[in-house]
Design a protein around this motif. Structure first.
Motif, PDB file in Angstrom:
ATOM      1  N   SER A  61       0.547 -20.630   8.730  1.00  0.00           N
ATOM      2  CA  SER A  61       0.602 -21.011   7.317  1.00  0.00           C
ATOM      3  C   SER A  61      -0.610 -20.500   6.540  1.00  0.00           C
ATOM      4  O   SER A  61      -0.604 -20.511   5.301  1.00  0.00           O
ATOM      5  N   THR A  62      -1.634 -20.034   7.248  1.00  0.00           N
ATOM      6  CA  THR A  62      -2.827 -19.522   6.574  1.00  0.00           C
ATOM      7  C   THR A  62      -2.627 -18.102   6.043  1.00  0.00           C
ATOM      8  O   THR A  62      -3.430 -17.620   5.244  1.00  0.00           O
ATOM      9  N   ILE A  63      -1.568 -17.425   6.475  1.00  0.00           N
ATOM     10  CA  ILE A  63      -1.314 -16.058   6.031  1.00  0.00           C
ATOM     11  C   ILE A  63      -0.702 -16.060   4.628  1.00  0.00           C
ATOM     12  O   ILE A  63       0.299 -16.736   4.378  1.00  0.00           O
ATOM     13  N   VAL A  64      -1.291 -15.288   3.744  1.00  0.00           N
ATOM     14  CA  VAL A  64      -0.830 -15.216   2.355  1.00  0.00           C
ATOM     15  C   VAL A  64       0.258 -14.159   2.224  1.00  0.00           C
ATOM     16  O   VAL A  64       0.106 -13.033   2.701  1.00  0.00           O
ATOM     17  N   GLU A  65       1.372 -14.529   1.580  1.00  0.00           N
ATOM     18  CA  GLU A  65       2.427 -13.559   1.286  1.00  0.00           C
ATOM     19  C   GLU A  65       1.930 -12.619   0.184  1.00  0.00           C
ATOM     20  O   GLU A  65       1.436 -13.061  -0.847  1.00  0.00           O
ATOM     21  N   MET A  66       2.051 -11.325   0.419  1.00  0.00           N
ATOM     22  CA  MET A  66       1.656 -10.355  -0.592  1.00  0.00           C
ATOM     23  C   MET A  66       2.866 -10.026  -1.457  1.00  0.00           C
ATOM     24  O   MET A  66       3.859  -9.479  -0.970  1.00  0.00           O
ATOM     25  N   SER A  67       2.790 -10.374  -2.727  1.00  0.00           N
ATOM     26  CA  SER A  67       3.961 -10.242  -3.588  1.00  0.00           C
ATOM     27  C   SER A  67       3.594  -9.675  -4.955  1.00  0.00           C
ATOM     28  O   SER A  67       2.442  -9.735  -5.391  1.00  0.00           O
ATOM     29  N   PHE A 137      -4.621  -5.652  -2.523  1.00  0.00           N
ATOM     30  CA  PHE A 137      -3.748  -5.326  -1.400  1.00  0.00           C
ATOM     31  C   PHE A 137      -2.842  -4.139  -1.671  1.00  0.00           C
ATOM     32  O   PHE A 137      -2.774  -3.198  -0.873  1.00  0.00           O
ATOM     33  N   PHE A 138      -2.133  -4.156  -2.775  1.00  0.00           N
ATOM     34  CA  PHE A 138      -1.148  -3.102  -3.007  1.00  0.00           C
ATOM     35  C   PHE A 138      -1.810  -1.762  -3.352  1.00  0.00           C
ATOM     36  O   PHE A 138      -1.267  -0.709  -3.041  1.00  0.00           O
ATOM     37  N   GLY A 139      -2.991  -1.811  -3.968  1.00  0.00           N
ATOM     38  CA  GLY A 139      -3.729  -0.580  -4.209  1.00  0.00           C
ATOM     39  C   GLY A 139      -4.179   0.058  -2.911  1.00  0.00           C
ATOM     40  O   GLY A 139      -4.048   1.278  -2.714  1.00  0.00           O
ATOM     41  N   ILE A 140      -4.710  -0.758  -1.986  1.00  0.00           N
ATOM     42  CA  ILE A 140      -5.128  -0.246  -0.681  1.00  0.00           C
ATOM     43  C   ILE A 140      -3.913   0.203   0.122  1.00  0.00           C
ATOM     44  O   ILE A 140      -3.950   1.242   0.805  1.00  0.00           O
ATOM     45  N   SER A 141      -2.825  -0.549   0.028  1.00  0.00           N
ATOM     46  CA  SER A 141      -1.602  -0.165   0.747  1.00  0.00           C
ATOM     47  C   SER A 141      -1.125   1.219   0.314  1.00  0.00           C
ATOM     48  O   SER A 141      -0.722   2.047   1.138  1.00  0.00           O
ATOM     49  N   ASP A 142      -1.183   1.472  -0.989  1.00  0.00           N
ATOM     50  CA  ASP A 142      -0.775   2.777  -1.503  1.00  0.00           C
ATOM     51  C   ASP A 142      -1.645   3.882  -0.920  1.00  0.00           C
ATOM     52  O   ASP A 142      -1.147   4.948  -0.529  1.00  0.00           O
ATOM     53  N   MET A 143      -2.939   3.634  -0.823  1.00  0.00           N
ATOM     54  CA  MET A 143      -3.855   4.613  -0.233  1.00  0.00           C
ATOM     55  C   MET A 143      -3.533   4.838   1.243  1.00  0.00           C
ATOM     56  O   MET A 143      -3.550   5.972   1.726  1.00  0.00           O
ATOM     57  N   LEU A 144      -3.235   3.767   1.946  1.00  0.00           N
ATOM     58  CA  LEU A 144      -2.929   3.879   3.384  1.00  0.00           C
ATOM     59  C   LEU A 144      -1.667   4.699   3.617  1.00  0.00           C
ATOM     60  O   LEU A 144      -1.608   5.512   4.552  1.00  0.00           O
ATOM     61  N   TYR A 145      -0.654   4.501   2.789  1.00  0.00           N
ATOM     62  CA  TYR A 145       0.578   5.270   2.945  1.00  0.00           C
ATOM     63  C   TYR A 145       0.413   6.714   2.481  1.00  0.00           C
ATOM     64  O   TYR A 145       0.880   7.647   3.138  1.00  0.00           O
ATOM     65  N   THR A 146      -0.273   6.905   1.360  1.00  0.00           N
ATOM     66  CA  THR A 146      -0.471   8.258   0.844  1.00  0.00           C
ATOM     67  C   THR A 146      -1.296   9.102   1.810  1.00  0.00           C
ATOM     68  O   THR A 146      -1.031  10.293   2.006  1.00  0.00           O
ATOM     69  N   GLN A 147      -2.302   8.478   2.431  1.00  0.00           N
ATOM     70  CA  GLN A 147      -3.214   9.192   3.327  1.00  0.00           C
ATOM     71  C   GLN A 147      -2.889   8.941   4.803  1.00  0.00           C
ATOM     72  O   GLN A 147      -3.745   9.155   5.676  1.00  0.00           O
ATOM     73  N   GLN A 148      -1.680   8.518   5.084  1.00  0.00           N
ATOM     74  CA  GLN A 148      -1.324   8.105   6.453  1.00  0.00           C
ATOM     75  C   GLN A 148      -1.669   9.157   7.501  1.00  0.00           C
ATOM     76  O   GLN A 148      -2.302   8.867   8.521  1.00  0.00           O
ATOM     77  N   ARG A 149      -1.258  10.393   7.287  1.00  0.00           N
ATOM     78  CA  ARG A 149      -1.526  11.441   8.279  1.00  0.00           C
ATOM     79  C   ARG A 149      -3.015  11.687   8.466  1.00  0.00           C
ATOM     80  O   ARG A 149      -3.462  12.000   9.569  1.00  0.00           O
ATOM     81  N   ASP A 150      -3.771  11.535   7.382  1.00  0.00           N
ATOM     82  CA  ASP A 150      -5.211  11.803   7.454  1.00  0.00           C
ATOM     83  C   ASP A 150      -5.941  10.756   8.285  1.00  0.00           C
ATOM     84  O   ASP A 150      -6.774  11.090   9.134  1.00  0.00           O
ATOM     85  N   TRP A 151      -5.661   9.456   8.027  1.00  0.00           N
ATOM     86  CA  TRP A 151      -6.435   8.449   8.756  1.00  0.00           C
ATOM     87  C   TRP A 151      -5.936   8.234  10.176  1.00  0.00           C
ATOM     88  O   TRP A 151      -6.697   7.860  11.063  1.00  0.00           O
TER      89      TRP A 151
END
Length: 236
Positions: A61-67, A137-151
């Motif tokens: 229950s401590t996990i926050v839903e990202m919405s 969260f969603f800004g970092i998520s976008d970076m993670l997906y956009t740069q997926q192959r790099d990281w």
């Protein structure tokens, strides 16, 4: 309060170093979860750790839903995805942009993002994304997906991957102390794994990306098809 019993072996395997499957990912429009491999890792870990680690009660229950969008909307879309899933990266660079513009930013739907963990690297990435809280969260998520192959690179050097994830976090405005605290929080990691298991079992998630629209599960689809499903759910 949400509680579940998570296998201590599985949590240990994901947190400490589950096998890397990305190099052998399938080619269809979505990636299958390696449940057989996970179960094998779980059995091995349980044998090594003994009966005491076989089961652990974890409060999720401590996990926050990202919405995003309208929390009171009549239509809720839940996306199940993994930061190491190439098909999820493709979804976020294509369908998701249109989805956000047409339905999320206009408050037509409530959008919820839920993590799926193929491996430890996806878990680490989620911990970095969540380190910034709901606002980042969603800004970092976008970076993670956009740069997926790099990281991810070749997926063979955990130290290099962790360093590249830290760099993404720093670009997003997180400082060294924040990142280290997030990446070394073993209890949070185990709780995230338990939360993932709980959600995957409840919604019968076996591949990514999977979309759950008002409780109905859908596999990955082109935006035109997704739009039809959403418009029907909205009565448009």
């Amino acid at each position: 309060m949400n509680r579940m019993i998570v296998s201590g072996g599985l949590a240990l395997a994901l947190v400490a170093g589950l096998a890397w499957w990305l190099n052998s990912a399938p080619t269809p429009a979505q990636s299958e979860l390696p449940f057989a491999a996970v179960n094998a890792q779980e059995s091995d870990a349980e044998t090594e750790e003994g009966a005491e680690a076989a089961e652990e009660e974890i409060d999720t229950s401590t996990i926050v839903e990202m919405s995003m969008g309208n929390p009171d909307a009549e239509v809720t879309l839940i996306e199940y995805a993994s930061f190491t899933c190439p098909h999820c990266a493709n979804f976020h660079q294509n369908q998701f942009k249109e989805l956000k513009a047409d339905y999320i930013d206009t408050d037509k739907i409530n959008f919820i993002y839920r993590d799926v963990y193929f491996d430890r690297y996806g878990l680490w990435a989620a911990m970095v994304a969540r380190c910034g809280g709901q606002e980042r969260f969603f800004g970092i998520s976008d970076m993670l997906y956009t740069q997926q192959r790099d990281w991810i690179g070749n997926g063979q050097d955990p130290v290099a991957i962790a360093d590249r994830l830290r760099k993404i976090g720093k670009v997003a405005g997180l400082d060294d102390d924040q990142l280290e605290a997030c990446l070394t929080d073993n209890q949070k990691a185990k709780t995230l794994v338990a939360w993932y298991q709980e959600n995957a079992e409840e919604d019968d998630i076996t591949s990514t990306p999977t979309l759950v629209i008002n409780g109905e599960k859908h596999s990955n689809m082109a935006y035109d098809e997704l739009k039809e499903v959403l418009d029907e759910a909205l009565g448009e």
